[in-house]
Design an enzyme around this catalytic site. Structure first.
Site, PDB file in Angstrom:
ATOM      1  N   SER A  61       0.831  -1.213   0.000  1.00 40.65           N
ATOM      2  CA  SER A  61       0.000   0.000   0.000  1.00 40.65           C
ATOM      3  C   SER A  61       0.866   1.265   0.000  1.00 40.65           C
ATOM      4  O   SER A  61       2.034   1.229   0.399  1.00 40.65           O
ATOM      5  CB  SER A  61      -0.905   0.010   1.231  1.00 40.65           C
ATOM      6  OG  SER A  61      -1.658  -1.177   1.290  1.00 40.65           O
TER       7      SER A  61
HETATM    8  N1  SAM Z   1      -0.306  -4.949   4.254  1.00 39.12           N
HETATM    9  C1  SAM Z   1       0.437  -5.244   3.061  1.00 39.12           C
HETATM   10  C2  SAM Z   1       1.785  -4.567   3.051  1.00 39.12           C
HETATM   11  O1  SAM Z   1       2.123  -3.885   4.024  1.00 39.12           O
HETATM   12  O2  SAM Z   1       2.516  -4.779   2.079  1.00 39.12           O
HETATM   13  C3  SAM Z   1      -0.334  -4.908   1.805  1.00 39.12           C
HETATM   14  C4  SAM Z   1      -1.470  -5.841   1.622  1.00 39.12           C
HETATM   15  S1  SAM Z   1      -2.024  -6.086  -0.023  1.00 39.12           S
HETATM   16  C5  SAM Z   1      -2.796  -4.551  -0.373  1.00 39.12           C
HETATM   17  C6  SAM Z   1      -3.373  -7.214   0.330  1.00 39.12           C
HETATM   18  C7  SAM Z   1      -2.922  -8.619   0.661  1.00 39.12           C
HETATM   19  O3  SAM Z   1      -4.055  -9.330   1.181  1.00 39.12           O
HETATM   20  C8  SAM Z   1      -2.450  -9.407  -0.561  1.00 39.12           C
HETATM   21  O4  SAM Z   1      -1.158  -9.889  -0.350  1.00 39.12           O
HETATM   22  C9  SAM Z   1      -3.476 -10.539  -0.667  1.00 39.12           C
HETATM   23  O5  SAM Z   1      -2.938 -11.758  -1.152  1.00 39.12           O
HETATM   24  C10 SAM Z   1      -3.950 -10.662   0.769  1.00 39.12           C
HETATM   25  N2  SAM Z   1      -5.243 -11.319   0.962  1.00 39.12           N
HETATM   26  C11 SAM Z   1      -6.376 -11.256   0.220  1.00 39.12           C
HETATM   27  N3  SAM Z   1      -7.337 -12.024   0.767  1.00 39.12           N
HETATM   28  C12 SAM Z   1      -6.812 -12.569   1.899  1.00 39.12           C
HETATM   29  C13 SAM Z   1      -7.309 -13.449   2.902  1.00 39.12           C
HETATM   30  N4  SAM Z   1      -8.565 -13.938   2.898  1.00 39.12           N
HETATM   31  N5  SAM Z   1      -6.487 -13.793   3.911  1.00 39.12           N
HETATM   32  C14 SAM Z   1      -5.216 -13.342   3.970  1.00 39.12           C
HETATM   33  N6  SAM Z   1      -4.684 -12.515   3.040  1.00 39.12           N
HETATM   34  C15 SAM Z   1      -5.481 -12.131   2.021  1.00 39.12           C
END
Ligand code: SAM
Length: 233
Positions: A61
């Site tokens: 993000s």
């Molecule tokens: N917080 C992260 C960072 O600091 O880099 C950015 C997160 S990214 C915008 C969203 C993440 O959520 C992705 O890596 C995606 O694979 C994960 N995601 C989506 N659905 C999910 C779920 N049900 N459980 C865990 N992770 C999930």
């Protein structure tokens, strides 16, 4: 300019713009080297205020949204925090800087390769005792370590997942983007007591979808939902 100077500049801009409001978030953002959380070929953009791709169609993000959500979450030293959506591990590191050494961050990621690379990176940076990376569906929360003082979700959910509310301590708080692609609303859930919650709407945001049992079925569902709604309106 060195990475540290770039980081200092970005932090001072985020302060000026009001994304960073507290000393604890400022210090955390000054300490965590974002350039080591982005792919090597994108390091030169690490201190631009924008999301960057981290592979598998996912993103780290933008620093402003990390700062904003951390301020909203308001973690305290000693807190047990659950993050859903590890991605690069950057947000988890920011949280660990605030809650550790007495607290701990559990962060859960559904894509095993992303989780593994975050785990390695966090270990290399010395966060191994402060952050536990789990592979799984974070829309179900992470029961083994519940209840949590704070829960932050960094992917967009169709609704606030019930297990997250159940795994929150009374007095705790959840920050979560809710809505289909491409725009969602950041929601803050306050658990006033074991059976009373209050929900406040905050900023409009853009996140990748939360995919899982209490999330979207797949990216397509999150996108088509938007189209259907738009057609109806
Ligand atoms: N917080 C992260 C960072 O600091 O880099 C950015 C997160 S990214 C915008 C969203 C993440 O959520 C992705 O890596 C995606 O694979 C994960 N995601 C989506 N659905 C999910 C779920 N049900 N459980 C865990 N992770 C999930």
């Amino acid at each position: 300019m060195s990475y540290f100077e770039q980081r200092r500049n970005l932090v001072s801009i985020l302060k000026e713009l009001g994304y960073i409001r507290s000393r604890k978030v400022e210090e955390a953002m000054l300490r965590v080297p974002r350039e080591l959380f982005v792919p090597e070929e994108l390091r030169e953009y690490a201190y631009d205020d924008r999301p960057l791709p981290i592979g598998f169609n996912q993103t780290i993000s933008a620093p402003s949204i990390v700062a904003y959500m951390t301020e909203l979450l308001d973690p305290q030293p000693g807190d047990k925090v659950l993050e859903v959506g590890t991605g690069s591990g950057y947000q988890a590191a920011i949280l660990a800087e605030i809650v550790c050494p007495k607290g701990h961050v559990w962060t859960i990621e559904r894509i095993a390769e992303i989780a593994e690379s975050a785990r390695r990176r966090l270990e290399m940076l010395g966060y191994a005792d402060m952050i536990t990376v789990i592979v799984g569906d974070g829309s179900l929360g992470y029961e083994p370590q519940a209840p949590y003082d704070r829960i932050i979700v960094t992917a967009a959910a169709p609704k606030i997942p019930k297990p997250l509310i159940e795994q929150l301590k009374p007095g705790g708080k959840i920050v979560i983007p809710v809505g289909p692609l491409p725009f969602q609303v950041l929601m803050v859930v306050y658990k006033k007591s074991s059976n009373e919650i209050e929900i406040k709407r905050d900023l409009e945001v853009v996140f990748v979808p939360l995919i899982g049992e209490y999330g979207w079925r797949d990216e397509r569902e999150a996108t088509e939902y938007f189209w259907r709604e738009n057609i109806v309106i």
